[in-house]
Design a protein around this motif. Structure first.
Motif, short mmCIF file in Angstrom:
data_model
loop_
_atom_site.label_atom_id
_atom_site.label_comp_id
_atom_site.label_asym_id
_atom_site.label_seq_id
_atom_site.Cartn_x
_atom_site.Cartn_y
_atom_site.Cartn_z
N LEU A 1 -9.20 6.13 48.81
CA LEU A 1 -8.85 6.59 50.06
C LEU A 1 -7.41 6.86 50.14
CD1 LEU A 1 -9.54 7.06 52.86
CD2 LEU A 1 -9.56 4.54 53.47
N LEU A 2 -6.56 5.77 49.70
CA LEU A 2 -5.06 5.78 49.75
C LEU A 2 -4.53 6.97 48.89
CD1 LEU A 2 -4.06 1.92 49.49
CD2 LEU A 2 -4.16 3.46 51.63
N ALA A 3 -5.25 7.11 47.68
CA ALA A 3 -4.58 8.37 47.14
C ALA A 3 -4.77 9.60 47.71
CB ALA A 3 -5.43 8.17 45.80
N SER B 1 -2.36 3.01 40.34
CA SER B 1 -3.51 2.33 41.16
C SER B 1 -4.64 1.92 40.08
CB SER B 1 -3.72 3.01 42.48
OG SER B 1 -2.61 3.09 43.25
N PHE B 2 -4.72 2.82 38.93
CA PHE B 2 -6.21 2.51 38.29
C PHE B 2 -5.93 2.13 36.98
CE2 PHE B 2 -6.15 6.10 41.81
CZ PHE B 2 -7.38 5.56 42.41
N LEU C 1 -10.50 12.09 41.94
CA LEU C 1 -11.15 11.67 43.09
C LEU C 1 -10.14 11.85 44.21
CD1 LEU C 1 -14.16 9.75 41.85
CD2 LEU C 1 -14.38 12.00 42.74
N GLY C 2 -9.36 10.90 43.96
CA GLY C 2 -8.26 10.54 45.31
C GLY C 2 -7.45 11.63 45.52
N LEU D 1 0.80 1.04 51.55
CA LEU D 1 -0.39 0.26 51.21
C LEU D 1 -0.58 0.45 49.93
CD1 LEU D 1 -2.64 0.74 54.32
CD2 LEU D 1 -0.98 -1.28 53.92
N VAL D 2 -0.30 1.38 49.18
CA VAL D 2 -0.63 1.88 47.85
C VAL D 2 -0.03 0.45 46.90
CG1 VAL D 2 -0.26 3.25 45.67
CG2 VAL D 2 -0.61 4.24 47.93
N ARG D 3 -0.96 0.14 46.16
CA ARG D 3 -0.52 -1.09 45.15
C ARG D 3 0.01 -0.76 43.93
NH1 ARG D 3 -4.50 -2.97 41.60
NH2 ARG D 3 -6.51 -1.42 41.16
#
Length: 437
Positions: free
Chosen positions: A240-242, A357-358, A369-370, A416-418
């Motif tokens: 979602l963030l992506a 993030s992945f 997908l993001g 918020l992206v980690r």
């Protein structure tokens, strides 16, 4: 395996990823340009130019709706059998769909079959692009120096800019050559030319080995059976963030390069070729700025560089429309070209920013997908939404509010992206994978 050999392979991978990206995005932007200039007249005829434009931009948007499907399909292949194989398949799909568009009869020849078939071909294009972006970023980044993640991921992004540049040059050139014949036969040539590019791209990509990161996943028997389902189950927030991170990059970009071509022609009777040339210069600026901002992101911080780009996009929203509304050709030209700078501030660090993030075993699926969900809710429908907003409120400054809105959403999401585990590129396992080739 010597470090110099590894670095040489990394450079080759970056070149292959970038050239392949140029070819695929040439096809994509060729359609984007045609949706503003050609298709409303040839495939979506209507007594009302507003409705014809909406129909054409609607078909343009449909390609974006198909992109998550491509992301799921090629994300699965990319995380199951490898990045390289998936990227070769995406290139086939893009090349042959563009060739078919170039051969397609128009509305006056086959009636409703013409818009139906062009929508179908646009869907196929969307599936191809949905798998291309994430794969090309990973091919370059996973082969590259881990200290230069943003720069390595930026090279395929530069391919996006170069694809727009090549498409703009080709359309402008054919306009000049074909003259009055452009709307009868000339417009087909750039689409047919994509087949030549397809052959060249396949040869280049076929020579690149699989990335070290994916080979590590294979060697450790960590390949996911169903990577798409697994990444959706384990990383829904990251996906979602992506998607949200892309809004202020993707949406305004299609306002600058697609919507405003149509707006300039309809409102100010500006020359079509002149506006195409503005996109050409914009492509040059992007090709220079994207790797530059990727480099700066590695030096000063990926997230920091991205946020600066988002804020600059927000601040540019009203000045941009004000410059366009002067109707003065040279001012419109400069506004279109300069808009690519805040856009590039985001594109440069974007690939690395989202990919981190992945985990490697799910990275192709998660990244694709993001990013493609983001393309649906911003990029593809941006010309459609902004055309409606201008019609509804009677002012082009409605577009400025759209740009500001997506920038605010992206800024919030970016915070918020980690930061996930580092990309494996120069560790001993990666070099061991290379030595097996």
């Amino acid at each position: 395996m010597e470090n110099t050999t590894y670095k040489k392979m990394g450079r080759r991978a970056a070149v292959a990823a970038t050239i392949g990206s140029v070819i695929e995005w040439y096809d994509f932007f060729l359609y984007a340009t045609a949706s503003a200039l050609i298709f409303p007249k040839l495939f979506f005829p209507s007594a009302d130019p507003y409705l014809a434009t909406l129909q054409s931009f609607g078909a343009f948007a449909i390609g974006f709706i198909a992109r998550p499907i491509g992301a799921a399909i090629f994300g699965h292949f990319g995380d199951r059998i490898g990045r390289k194989t998936a990227l070769v398949l995406t290139m086939f799909i893009m090349g042959f769909s563009s060739l078919a568009i170039g051969l397609l009869p128009t509305y006056d020849k086959i009636g409703m079959w013409a818009p139906t078939l062009i929508v179908l071909l646009r869907l196929i294009q969307g599936i191809g692009v949905g798998g291309e972006w994430g794969g090309s970023v990973l091919l370059s980044m996973e082969w590259g120096d881990k200290k230069k993640q943003a720069l390595m991921a930026a090279w395929p992004q530069m391919g996006v800019a170069s694809g727009m540049l090549v498409a703009s040059i080709m359309v402008s050139l054919i306009m000049t050559i074909s003259g009055d014949g452009f709307f009868t036969w000339g417009w087909r040539i750039p689409f047919l030319f994509s087949f030549v590019l397809l052959i060249a791209g396949l040869i280049i990509r076929a020579k690149i080995p699989e990335t070290p990161s994916f080979r590590n996943v294979q060697d450790e028997n960590k390949v996911s059976r169903l990577p798409v389902l697994e990444v959706l189950r384990k990383h829904p927030k990251d996906i979602l963030l992506a998607a949200l991170v892309r809004l202020s990059e993707n949406g305004p970009f299609y306002v600058y390069t697609v919507l405003m071509i149509n707006y300039g022609v309809e409102q100010f009777s500006l020359n079509k070729q002149f506006l195409i040339n503005a996109n050409t210069i914009g492509g040059v600026i992007m090709a220079i700025c994207i790797p530059l901002f990727g480099y700066l992101a590695d030096r000063f911080g990926i997230r920091k560089m991205y946020l600066i780009g988002v804020v600059t996009t927000l601040l540019w929203a009203f000045p941009y429309i004000g410059l366009i509304n002067t109707g003065i050709p040279i001012v419109v030209f400069l506004a279109t070209a300069l808009a690519m700078v805040p856009h590039s501030m985001q594109v440069g660090p974007q690939g690395a920013f989202v990919a981190q993030s992945f985990p490697a075993r799910l990275r192709y699926s998660g990244l694709s997908l993001g990013s493609q969900f983001g393309s649906i809710i911003a990029g593809g429908i941006a010309p459609l939404i902004c055309t409606y907003l201008m019609h509804r409120f009677g002012t082009s400054y409605a577009v400025s509010f759209y740009i500001i809105f997506v920038a605010i959403v992206t800024f919030s999401a970016s915070l918020l992206v980690r930061t996930a585990p580092k990309i494996e590129t120069e560790d001993s396992k990666a070099e061991a994978a290379v030595s097996l080739l």
